[in-house]
Design an enzyme around this catalytic site. Structure first.
Site, PDB file in Angstrom:
ATOM      1  N   TYR A 180      28.065  46.232  49.812  1.00  0.00           N
ATOM      2  CA  TYR A 180      29.445  46.724  49.885  1.00  0.00           C
ATOM      3  C   TYR A 180      29.483  48.127  50.504  1.00  0.00           C
ATOM      4  CZ  TYR A 180      34.202  47.747  48.295  1.00  0.00           C
ATOM      5  OH  TYR A 180      35.532  48.077  48.239  1.00  0.00           O
ATOM      6  N   THR A 182      44.343  46.734  41.300  1.00  0.00           N
ATOM      7  CA  THR A 182      44.657  45.500  42.043  1.00  0.00           C
ATOM      8  C   THR A 182      44.117  44.318  41.226  1.00  0.00           C
ATOM      9  OG1 THR A 182      42.558  45.501  43.217  1.00  0.00           O
ATOM     10  CG2 THR A 182      44.352  46.752  44.213  1.00  0.00           C
TER      11      THR A 182
HETATM   12  N1  LIG Z   1      41.045  47.894  44.519  1.00  0.00           N
HETATM   13  C1  LIG Z   1      40.263  48.936  44.629  1.00  0.00           C
HETATM   14  O1  LIG Z   1      40.050  49.687  43.663  1.00  0.00           O
HETATM   15  C2  LIG Z   1      39.594  49.246  45.945  1.00  0.00           C
HETATM   16  C3  LIG Z   1      38.862  50.419  46.039  1.00  0.00           C
HETATM   17  C4  LIG Z   1      38.256  50.747  47.242  1.00  0.00           C
HETATM   18  C5  LIG Z   1      38.389  49.898  48.323  1.00  0.00           C
HETATM   19  N2  LIG Z   1      39.102  48.769  48.215  1.00  0.00           N
HETATM   20  C6  LIG Z   1      39.188  47.909  49.391  1.00  0.00           C
HETATM   21  O2  LIG Z   1      40.555  47.654  49.654  1.00  0.00           O
HETATM   22  C7  LIG Z   1      40.695  46.379  50.256  1.00  0.00           C
HETATM   23  C8  LIG Z   1      41.712  45.574  49.458  1.00  0.00           C
HETATM   24  O3  LIG Z   1      41.235  45.461  48.131  1.00  0.00           O
HETATM   25  P1  LIG Z   1      42.102  44.823  46.968  1.00  0.00           P
HETATM   26  O4  LIG Z   1      41.660  45.466  45.722  1.00  0.00           O
HETATM   27  O5  LIG Z   1      43.529  44.824  47.364  1.00  0.00           O
HETATM   28  O6  LIG Z   1      41.491  43.347  46.961  1.00  0.00           O
HETATM   29  P2  LIG Z   1      42.188  41.944  46.719  1.00  0.00           P
HETATM   30  O7  LIG Z   1      41.059  41.029  46.404  1.00  0.00           O
HETATM   31  O8  LIG Z   1      43.340  42.044  45.799  1.00  0.00           O
HETATM   32  O9  LIG Z   1      42.751  41.572  48.186  1.00  0.00           O
HETATM   33  C9  LIG Z   1      41.907  41.271  49.245  1.00  0.00           C
HETATM   34  C10 LIG Z   1      42.594  40.228  50.112  1.00  0.00           C
HETATM   35  O10 LIG Z   1      41.739  39.987  51.236  1.00  0.00           O
HETATM   36  C11 LIG Z   1      41.787  38.598  51.498  1.00  0.00           C
HETATM   37  N3  LIG Z   1      40.584  38.199  52.222  1.00  0.00           N
HETATM   38  C12 LIG Z   1      39.308  38.168  51.764  1.00  0.00           C
HETATM   39  N4  LIG Z   1      38.499  37.700  52.717  1.00  0.00           N
HETATM   40  C13 LIG Z   1      39.271  37.445  53.792  1.00  0.00           C
HETATM   41  C14 LIG Z   1      39.006  36.936  55.076  1.00  0.00           C
HETATM   42  N5  LIG Z   1      37.769  36.587  55.465  1.00  0.00           N
HETATM   43  N6  LIG Z   1      40.035  36.796  55.948  1.00  0.00           N
HETATM   44  C15 LIG Z   1      41.286  37.117  55.569  1.00  0.00           C
HETATM   45  N7  LIG Z   1      41.603  37.589  54.371  1.00  0.00           N
HETATM   46  C16 LIG Z   1      40.600  37.753  53.484  1.00  0.00           C
HETATM   47  C17 LIG Z   1      41.872  37.947  50.114  1.00  0.00           C
HETATM   48  O11 LIG Z   1      42.361  36.625  50.215  1.00  0.00           O
HETATM   49  C18 LIG Z   1      42.793  38.883  49.389  1.00  0.00           C
HETATM   50  O12 LIG Z   1      44.141  38.475  49.527  1.00  0.00           O
HETATM   51  C19 LIG Z   1      39.308  45.759  50.272  1.00  0.00           C
HETATM   52  O13 LIG Z   1      38.752  45.960  51.546  1.00  0.00           O
HETATM   53  C20 LIG Z   1      38.547  46.545  49.223  1.00  0.00           C
HETATM   54  O14 LIG Z   1      37.167  46.595  49.503  1.00  0.00           O
HETATM   55  C21 LIG Z   1      39.709  48.404  47.039  1.00  0.00           C
END
Ligand SMILES: NC(=O)c1ccc[n+]([C@@H]2O[C@H](COP(=O)([O-])OP(=O)(O)OC[C@H]3O[C@@H](n4cnc5c(N)ncnc54)[C@H](O)[C@@H]3O)[C@@H](O)[C@H]2O)c1
Length: 350
Positions: free
Chosen positions: A257, A292
Site C-alpha cells: 500500500y 469511510t
Molecule cells: N479512508 C481513509 O482513511 C483513507 C486514508 C488515506 C487514503 N485513502 C485512499 O482514499 C481512496 C478512497 O478510499 P475510501 O476510504 O473512500 O475507500 P472505499 O473503499 O470506500 O472506496 C474505494 C472505491 O474504489 C472503488 N474501486 C476499487 N478498485 C477499483 C477499480 N479497480 N476500478 C474502479 N473502482 C475501484 C471501490 O469500488 C470503492 O467504491 C483510496 O485510494 C484510499 O487508499 C483513504
C-alpha cells in the site's frame, strides 16, 4: 450559467452583521478564485461579504490597490466601486455556477462519493467511475440529471475511455478528474511464523490498481481536457489524485500500500510538468484517517483508538472535508504539482 440560489442569499442577508471581522486576505483569495471559476452557495456568501467590505472601506485606497493586484485590473476608484457594487447587488439574487464536469474514480463510496455529492451540490456535473458491482448506479440515480455512472475498472483502457467519452456525450466536456479508486492489503513482507513471503500477486494487484489505475485515468482524461477552451490564465483542467499518509509513514504490513501511494506522490510533479504546457494542473491529496466504509467496519474501540491518535481535531476525518479540499484545489489556479496532507497533523506510528 446563472442559477438562483435563494437559500444562501437569505442566509447571507441574515448574517451580514457578523462579517465585520473577516479579513482582506480571505477577500483577496476569494476574488482571485472568482475569475471565471465556479461560484457555489459558499461563493454567494463571499459575494455578500464583499459587499460588506465595500460598505466599510468605501473608496479606500488600500482596498483598491489590493483588489487591483488580485484581479489584475486597473480601474479608478469610482469604476472599482460601481463595477463591484453592481456586481454584488446582482449576485445577491444570483449565484454563478460555471458548470464544471468532473470524473470521480471510486466515486460510489467513501471519499469519492463525498466528492461526487459535493460537485453535484455545487452545480457541477459528475461522472462516477466505479466497479460494476459498486453502488454507483443507485448513487447517480439519487443525485439526478447532473450525475451519471460509468461502470469501469480503472486498470482497463477501454473502460476508462468509455467513462471519459460518457462525460463528453452527457455533459459536453471534462474539466476535472479525481482519482479516489484504491485498494489495500495488510500483509508483512515475510511471515516468519508460517515461513511464507508476502504474496507477489497481492503486491502487484495493489500496485496495478493504485498506481497504474491512477495513471491510466490521468492519461486518458487529459486527452479530453486538452480539447477545452483555455480560460484567461490558459487553464484547461485539473487532476486530483489520492495518495495517503502511508506514502510517508508506512506502517507494519503496508509495504504494498505504501509503495503504491508513494508511486502516486512520485508521479505528481513530473505529470504536472508534462501537462503544464496544456494548462492542466496535477495535485495529490494525502489523507490521514477518514471515516469511510473502510474504517466503519472496524469495532468502535479500534475507531476511537485511531481517532485519539490524531493531534487535532482528535477524530476521524469526515469525507465531506476531503471533498471540500477537492473543490478548493479545483478552484485555486496557483496550486500545482503539490502533495497536500489532510490529516489533522497525524504521523502514523510503526
Ligand atoms: N479512508 C481513509 O482513511 C483513507 C486514508 C488515506 C487514503 N485513502 C485512499 O482514499 C481512496 C478512497 O478510499 P475510501 O476510504 O473512500 O475507500 P472505499 O473503499 O470506500 O472506496 C474505494 C472505491 O474504489 C472503488 N474501486 C476499487 N478498485 C477499483 C477499480 N479497480 N476500478 C474502479 N473502482 C475501484 C471501490 O469500488 C470503492 O467504491 C483510496 O485510494 C484510499 O487508499 C483513504
Amino acid at each position: 450559467m446563472w442559477e438562483v440560489h435563494w437559500p444562501s442569499s437569505v442566509v447571507c442577508l441574515l448574517t451580514c452583521p457578523l462579517w465585520d471581522t473577516l479579513t482582506f486576505e480571505s477577500y483577496a483569495v476569494f476574488l482571485h478564485n472568482f475569475k471565471g471559476r465556479t461560484i457555489d452557495g459558499l461563493g454567494c456568501l463571499h459575494l455578500h461579504f464583499h459587499f460588506k467590505l465595500l460598505q466599510r472601506y468605501f473608496l479606500c485606497h488600500e482596498v483598491k490597490k489590493r483588489c487591483a493586484t488580485c484581479l489584475r485590473i486597473n480601474q479608478t476608484s469610482a469604476e472599482f466601486f460601481v463595477t463591484h457594487v453592481l456586481f454584488v447587488l446582482f449576485s445577491c439574487v444570483y449565484c454563478i455556477v460555471k458548470g464544471m464536469v468532473g470524473l470521480v474514480t471510486g466515486g460510489a463510496s467513501g471519499l469519492g462519493r463525498a466528492t461526487v455529492e459535493r460537485l453535484v451540490q455545487s452545480g457541477a456535473s459528475a461522472v462516477i467511475l466505479d466497479l460494476p458491482s459498486s453502488e454507483g448506479q443507485a448513487l447517480a440515480a439519487s443525485l439526478g440529471d447532473r450525475c451519471a455512472f460509468a461502470p469501469a475498472d480503472v486498470t482497463s483502457q477501454a473502460d476508462v475511455q468509455s467513462a471519459v467519452s460518457l462525460a463528453r456525450e452527457k455533459f459536453g466536456k471534462l474539466d476535472l478528474a479525481v482519482n479516489c479508486a484504491g485498494i489495500a492489503v495488510a500483509v508483512k513482507t515475510y511471515n516468519f511464523k508460517k515461513d511464507t513471503p508476502h504474496s507477489l500477486e497481492d503486491f502487484q494487484r495493489v500496485i496495478n490498481v493504485n498506481i497504474a489505475g491512477t495513471f491510466n485515468v490521468i492519461r486518458l482524461a487529459v486527452g479530453e481536457m486538452g480539447k477545452n477552451e483555455p480560460d484567461a490564465d490558459g487553464h484547461r483542467g485539473c487532476i486530483i489524485n489520492t495518495a495517503s499518509v502511508a506514502a510517508f509513514d508506512g506502517q507494519v504490513g503496508q509495504a504494498a500500500y505504501s509503495a503504491s501511494k508513494g508511486g502516486i506522490v512520485g508521479m505528481t510533479l513530473p505529470i504536472a510538468r508534462d501537462l503544464a504546457p496544456m494548462g492542466i494542473r496535477v495535485i495529490t491529496i494525502a489523507p490521514g484517517l477518514f471515516a469511510t466504509p473502510l474504517l466503519a467496519s472496524l469495532p468502535e474501540k479500534v475507531r476511537s483508538f485511531l481517532a485519539r491518535q490524531v493531534p487535532f481535531p482528535s477524530r476521524l476525518g469526515d469525507p465531506a472535508e476531503f471533498a471540500h479540499l477537492v473543490t478548493s484545489l479545483a478552484e485555486n489556479p496557483m496550486i500545482n504539482g503539490e502533495i497536500i496532507r489532510l490529516d489533522g497533523a497525524i504521523r502514523m506510528q510503526p
